[in-house]
Scaffold this motif. Structure first.
Motif, PDB file in Angstrom:
ATOM      1  N   ASP A  44      -1.729  -1.827   2.836  1.00  0.00           N
ATOM      2  CA  ASP A  44      -0.318  -2.218   2.874  1.00  0.00           C
ATOM      3  C   ASP A  44       0.621  -1.056   3.135  1.00  0.00           C
ATOM      4  OD1 ASP A  44      -0.790  -4.951   2.305  1.00  0.00           O
ATOM      5  OD2 ASP A  44      -1.002  -4.494   0.165  1.00  0.00           O
ATOM      6  N   ALA A  45       0.092   0.160   3.266  1.00  0.00           N
ATOM      7  CA  ALA A  45       0.956   1.338   3.371  1.00  0.00           C
ATOM      8  C   ALA A  45       1.893   1.252   4.566  1.00  0.00           C
ATOM      9  CB  ALA A  45       0.118   2.606   3.444  1.00  0.00           C
ATOM     10  N   THR A  46       1.370   0.877   5.729  1.00  0.00           N
ATOM     11  CA  THR A  46       2.206   0.791   6.931  1.00  0.00           C
ATOM     12  C   THR A  46       3.289  -0.262   6.765  1.00  0.00           C
ATOM     13  OG1 THR A  46       0.357   1.489   8.330  1.00  0.00           O
ATOM     14  CG2 THR A  46       2.193   0.375   9.416  1.00  0.00           C
ATOM     15  N   ARG A  47       2.917  -1.373   6.166  1.00  0.00           N
ATOM     16  CA  ARG A  47       3.896  -2.442   5.927  1.00  0.00           C
ATOM     17  C   ARG A  47       5.008  -1.964   5.003  1.00  0.00           C
ATOM     18  NH1 ARG A  47       2.344  -7.510   2.065  1.00  0.00           N
ATOM     19  NH2 ARG A  47       4.449  -8.312   1.672  1.00  0.00           N
ATOM     20  N   VAL A  48       4.632  -1.250   3.931  1.00  0.00           N
ATOM     21  CA  VAL A  48       5.632  -0.776   2.968  1.00  0.00           C
ATOM     22  C   VAL A  48       6.582   0.217   3.622  1.00  0.00           C
ATOM     23  CG1 VAL A  48       5.931   0.562   0.838  1.00  0.00           C
ATOM     24  CG2 VAL A  48       4.201  -1.238   0.949  1.00  0.00           C
ATOM     25  N   GLU A  49       6.067   1.041   4.523  1.00  0.00           N
ATOM     26  CA  GLU A  49       6.906   2.009   5.226  1.00  0.00           C
ATOM     27  C   GLU A  49       8.021   1.325   6.015  1.00  0.00           C
ATOM     28  OE1 GLU A  49       4.123   5.878   6.180  1.00  0.00           O
ATOM     29  OE2 GLU A  49       3.904   4.098   7.460  1.00  0.00           O
ATOM     30  N   GLN A  50       7.816   0.081   6.361  1.00  0.00           N
ATOM     31  CA  GLN A  50       8.772  -0.634   7.212  1.00  0.00           C
ATOM     32  C   GLN A  50       9.732  -1.516   6.429  1.00  0.00           C
ATOM     33  OE1 GLN A  50       6.080  -2.691   9.843  1.00  0.00           O
ATOM     34  NE2 GLN A  50       5.570  -0.834  11.004  1.00  0.00           N
ATOM     35  N   ILE A  51       9.618  -1.537   5.104  1.00  0.00           N
ATOM     36  CA  ILE A  51      10.506  -2.367   4.290  1.00  0.00           C
ATOM     37  C   ILE A  51      11.803  -1.615   4.010  1.00  0.00           C
ATOM     38  CG2 ILE A  51      10.787  -3.626   2.128  1.00  0.00           C
ATOM     39  CD1 ILE A  51       7.754  -3.833   1.937  1.00  0.00           C
ATOM     40  N   ASP A  52      12.901  -2.182   4.403  1.00  0.00           N
ATOM     41  CA  ASP A  52      14.201  -1.564   4.126  1.00  0.00           C
ATOM     42  C   ASP A  52      14.408  -1.426   2.622  1.00  0.00           C
ATOM     43  OD1 ASP A  52      14.817  -1.372   6.774  1.00  0.00           O
ATOM     44  OD2 ASP A  52      15.987  -3.235   6.848  1.00  0.00           O
ATOM     45  N   GLY A  53      14.888  -0.259   2.219  1.00  0.00           N
ATOM     46  CA  GLY A  53      15.198  -0.043   0.810  1.00  0.00           C
ATOM     47  C   GLY A  53      14.003   0.316  -0.045  1.00  0.00           C
ATOM     48  N   VAL A  54      12.830   0.485   0.553  1.00  0.00           N
ATOM     49  CA  VAL A  54      11.628   0.840  -0.213  1.00  0.00           C
ATOM     50  C   VAL A  54      11.144   2.222   0.220  1.00  0.00           C
ATOM     51  CG1 VAL A  54       9.202   0.283  -0.651  1.00  0.00           C
ATOM     52  CG2 VAL A  54      10.918  -1.541  -0.621  1.00  0.00           C
ATOM     53  N   THR A  55      10.818   3.045  -0.754  1.00  0.00           N
ATOM     54  CA  THR A  55      10.275   4.379  -0.484  1.00  0.00           C
ATOM     55  C   THR A  55       8.776   4.365  -0.723  1.00  0.00           C
ATOM     56  OG1 THR A  55      12.321   5.490  -1.140  1.00  0.00           O
ATOM     57  CG2 THR A  55      10.308   6.808  -1.161  1.00  0.00           C
ATOM     58  N   LEU A  56       8.029   4.864   0.244  1.00  0.00           N
ATOM     59  CA  LEU A  56       6.584   5.024   0.066  1.00  0.00           C
ATOM     60  C   LEU A  56       6.303   6.447  -0.403  1.00  0.00           C
ATOM     61  CD1 LEU A  56       3.669   3.922   0.434  1.00  0.00           C
ATOM     62  CD2 LEU A  56       3.714   4.982   2.703  1.00  0.00           C
ATOM     63  N   HIS A  57       5.592   6.567  -1.511  1.00  0.00           N
ATOM     64  CA  HIS A  57       5.174   7.865  -2.048  1.00  0.00           C
ATOM     65  C   HIS A  57       3.692   8.019  -1.736  1.00  0.00           C
ATOM     66  CE1 HIS A  57       8.871   7.999  -4.669  1.00  0.00           C
ATOM     67  NE2 HIS A  57       8.726   6.693  -4.519  1.00  0.00           N
ATOM     68  N   ARG A  58       3.327   9.114  -1.094  1.00  0.00           N
ATOM     69  CA  ARG A  58       1.934   9.335  -0.690  1.00  0.00           C
ATOM     70  C   ARG A  58       1.494  10.740  -1.091  1.00  0.00           C
ATOM     71  NH1 ARG A  58       2.326   8.508   4.560  1.00  0.00           N
ATOM     72  NH2 ARG A  58       1.272   6.498   4.781  1.00  0.00           N
ATOM     73  N   ASP A  59       0.427  10.809  -1.876  1.00  0.00           N
ATOM     74  CA  ASP A  59      -0.166  12.090  -2.262  1.00  0.00           C
ATOM     75  C   ASP A  59      -1.654  12.065  -1.969  1.00  0.00           C
ATOM     76  OD1 ASP A  59       2.269  12.907  -3.369  1.00  0.00           O
ATOM     77  OD2 ASP A  59       1.758  12.103  -5.339  1.00  0.00           O
ATOM     78  N   GLU A  60      -2.231  13.228  -1.712  1.00  0.00           N
ATOM     79  CA  GLU A  60      -3.684  13.308  -1.647  1.00  0.00           C
ATOM     80  C   GLU A  60      -4.254  13.026  -3.031  1.00  0.00           C
ATOM     81  OE1 GLU A  60      -4.971  17.013  -0.077  1.00  0.00           O
ATOM     82  OE2 GLU A  60      -4.042  16.708   1.890  1.00  0.00           O
ATOM     83  N   GLY A  61      -5.277  12.205  -3.068  1.00  0.00           N
ATOM     84  CA  GLY A  61      -5.808  11.782  -4.356  1.00  0.00           C
ATOM     85  C   GLY A  61      -6.657  12.832  -5.044  1.00  0.00           C
ATOM     86  N   PRO A  62      -6.483  12.987  -6.356  1.00  0.00           N
ATOM     87  CA  PRO A  62      -7.310  13.930  -7.114  1.00  0.00           C
ATOM     88  C   PRO A  62      -8.564  13.273  -7.667  1.00  0.00           C
ATOM     89  CG  PRO A  62      -5.643  13.085  -8.538  1.00  0.00           C
ATOM     90  CD  PRO A  62      -5.433  12.406  -7.198  1.00  0.00           C
ATOM     91  N   GLY A  63      -8.613  11.946  -7.597  1.00  0.00           N
ATOM     92  CA  GLY A  63      -9.706  11.222  -8.227  1.00  0.00           C
ATOM     93  C   GLY A  63     -10.703  10.689  -7.225  1.00  0.00           C
ATOM     94  N   VAL A  64     -11.589   9.822  -7.708  1.00  0.00           N
ATOM     95  CA  VAL A  64     -12.620   9.230  -6.868  1.00  0.00           C
ATOM     96  C   VAL A  64     -12.684   7.732  -7.111  1.00  0.00           C
ATOM     97  CG1 VAL A  64     -14.045  11.323  -6.811  1.00  0.00           C
ATOM     98  CG2 VAL A  64     -14.438   9.596  -8.601  1.00  0.00           C
ATOM     99  N   MET A  65     -13.185   7.017  -6.115  1.00  0.00           N
ATOM    100  CA  MET A  65     -13.624   5.640  -6.289  1.00  0.00           C
ATOM    101  C   MET A  65     -15.137   5.682  -6.211  1.00  0.00           C
ATOM    102  SD  MET A  65     -12.537   2.593  -6.928  1.00  0.00           S
ATOM    103  CE  MET A  65     -10.806   2.696  -6.439  1.00  0.00           C
TER     104      MET A  65
END
Length: 542
Positions: free
Chosen positions: A281-302
């Motif tokens: 959903d990251a690309t979609r969120v980037e396109q929503i007016d009034g919404v800020t996307l926060h993106r960091d490199e992850g320190p954890g694992v899946m």
């Protein structure tokens, strides 16, 4: 639409979220009684999303993401993690370690009061740490304190207190160890060891703390926003702590479980102010007016975890085969849309701690089948992929992984279960391939200790893996502060981890969050389970 991109090596992983909802227009806020509706102009309410249903404020039991997040609002710890991969001062204003690495001294803030008006002192810290070190309390972290002077005698009932925990005055707490530990702070932040009120919890029998009602509805706290009530079984209302040391800017915080799909829809309509964002959903969120996307490199694992003591996947060749059977690169590229990276060991930072000769388990179904044949694998052996549903990325991943395992002769099926049932299965050691995200594995290589050391079984060592050779290396790693020595020690430790595959690592996901224009002051630091680290700075505006 605003996008903020900051690469930080400190976002902690065990995966949990909290959604923040604002009261807008004429609709009542979540849980708000009829007739008390606010407006966008006068509301100072937000709500936080939890990707799983929260169950408890008890920091003694094994931590799950949503519980850790709500605890971050209500409790506080000595140390946390802030931006830029740095330890963050909390209740401890400063700290120091002796030259021999055996004595840690924490200087506590002198402007802290419990929400009921009682003074916070070093005695609360000493009391809390003795509970964490006491297996009788149900503590999942007792193994972390095996090297504290007197901890063993206390655990065995031979002493009434732990000699290595002292409070020389109201604002000083000292930990004395029997062995050097240059990385002691890492044990305090994953998960955060929150401080409990001695004047309340000290009245309860220690053996009843695991399920005590106080931890379902705590009446006293130290955090910026303290528990008020359960609105529903999966939604909690918090009010400002009247005794908090700094001015607070919100009237109420609502924490609620929402699935990924619902969270994204409500973020887009403005019904909530914060949501963990699925990679898809990251690309979609980037396109929503009034919404800020926060993106960091992850320190954890899946990762996938098997109960080693169950014996089902005990043969290392079977675990290696599972890794070769999974197309991890495609999972990152196609399911996560590139929002992550494949990793072959828990530790993926700092740079000095990373050896360059680890085996990369590339996607190779033929090799997977050969390893299974060598191990004498019975293709009719059922293997469950256990997952608590609700996170889009994770739900998709387990379905794909099940298919890829089936393709090499492993009878894998997805088993969905609620978080409470999952916790029971973990306690009963009844899980085959449980998917979980967690960790801060880019601050210090000692971060792996809690996940793989023998004395952490029953706590953070979810898989129950034990290797005495690895344990010895990890003990050596914390016994020296010399980086060159530590580099050699941890390189060998990571080679063992890489070959033994005690934890089946999939990838390190990026840390993604979305916030509305109304929520001001939000800043990521650490993993998603650390997203409320600066809740005291939140406000509404926009």
């Amino acid at each position: 639409m605003t996008v903020r991109i900051r690469s930080t090596l400190m976002s902690i992983g065990a995966a949990v979220i909290v959604l923040a909802a604002c009261s807008t227009g004429d609709e009542p806020a979540p849980g708000e009684p009829e007739g008390t509706e606010g407006t966008a102009q006068d509301s100072r309410d937000v709500s936080v999303q939890l990707y799983q249903a929260p169950t408890s404020f008890n920091p003694l039991i094994a931590s799950i993401g949503p519980n850790h997040l709500i605890s971050q609002l209500h409790w506080d710890g000595l140390v946390s993690v802030g931006p830029d991969n740095e330890y963050e001062s909390r209740l401890a204003e400063s700290w120091s370690v002796s030259e021999d690495g055996m004595t840690w001294t924490f200087d506590l803030r002198d402007d802290v009061t419990w929400s009921d008006g009682e003074p916070f002192t070093a005695d609360d810290v000493l009391f809390s740490f003795e509970l964490y070190a006491d297996p009788a309390s149900g503590s999942a972290n007792a193994g972390k304190f095996a090297s504290v002077d007197g901890a063993a005698a206390f655990a065995d009932g031979e002493a009434d207190s732990i000699a290595g925990f002292t409070a020389p005055d109201d604002h000083t707490f000292v930990v004395s160890l029997t062995e050097p530990n240059s990385a002691f702070l890492i044990d305090l932040i994953q998960p955060i060891l929150f401080i409990l009120p001695e004047h309340v919890v000290g009245e309860f029998p220690v053996e009843e703390l695991t399920d005590h009602q106080f931890f379902r509805e705590p009446t006293v706290g130290l955090g910026p926003y303290v528990f008020q009530r359960w609105v529903t079984d999966d939604q909690i209302e918090f009010h400002p702590n009247p005794q908090y040391r700094n001015e607070l800017h919100l009237d109420r915080v609502f924490a609620q479980f929402l699935t990924t799909d619902v969270a994204m829809a409500q973020l887009e309509t403005g019904e909530i102010d914060y949501a963990q964002v699925a990679a898809a959903d990251a690309t979609r969120v980037e396109q929503i007016d009034g919404v800020t996307l926060h993106r960091d490199e992850g320190p954890g694992v899946m990762a996938l975890h098997t109960a080693h003591d169950s014996g089902k996947l005990a043969d290392v060749r079977v675990r290696q085969a599972i890794l070769h059977a999974i197309d991890r690169d495609s999972l990152v590229d196609e399911v996560l849309n590139g929002e992550g990276k494949v990793v072959d060991t828990l530790i993926h930072g700092p740079d000095w701690a990373m050896p360059d000769d680890l085996t990369h388990y590339d996607y190779d179904p033929a090799r997977a089948q050969a390893l299974l044949d060598e191990a004498g694998w019975d293709s009719e052996t059922p293997v469950r992929l256990e997952v608590t549903p609700g996170q889009a990325d994770r739900d998709t991943i387990v379905t794909i992984v099940a298919g890829q395992l089936q393709a090499v002769g492993i009878d894998a099926t997805v088993a969905e279960m609620e978080s409470s049932v999952m916790a029971e299965r973990i306690g009963e050691r009844d899980f085959d391939l449980l998917i979980s995200g967690y960790g801060m594995f880019n601050i210090d290589p000692a971060a792996m200790d809690a996940r793989v050391k023998c004395n952490q079984i029953g706590g953070s060592n979810l898989s129950g893996y034990c290797n005495e050779e690895l344990d010895e290396l990890l003990e050596q790693g914390i016994a020296t502060a010399d980086q060159d020595e530590r580099q050699q020690i941890y390189a060998e430790a990571q080679r063992i981890m890489n070959e033994e595959v005690p934890i089946i690592l999939l990838y390190s996901p990026n840390n993604l969050a979305g916030t509305s224009a109304q929520l001001q002051g939000f800043e990521t630091a650490g993993s998603v389970s650390n997203h409320f680290w600066n809740a005291a700075d939140w406000s509404v505006g926009g």
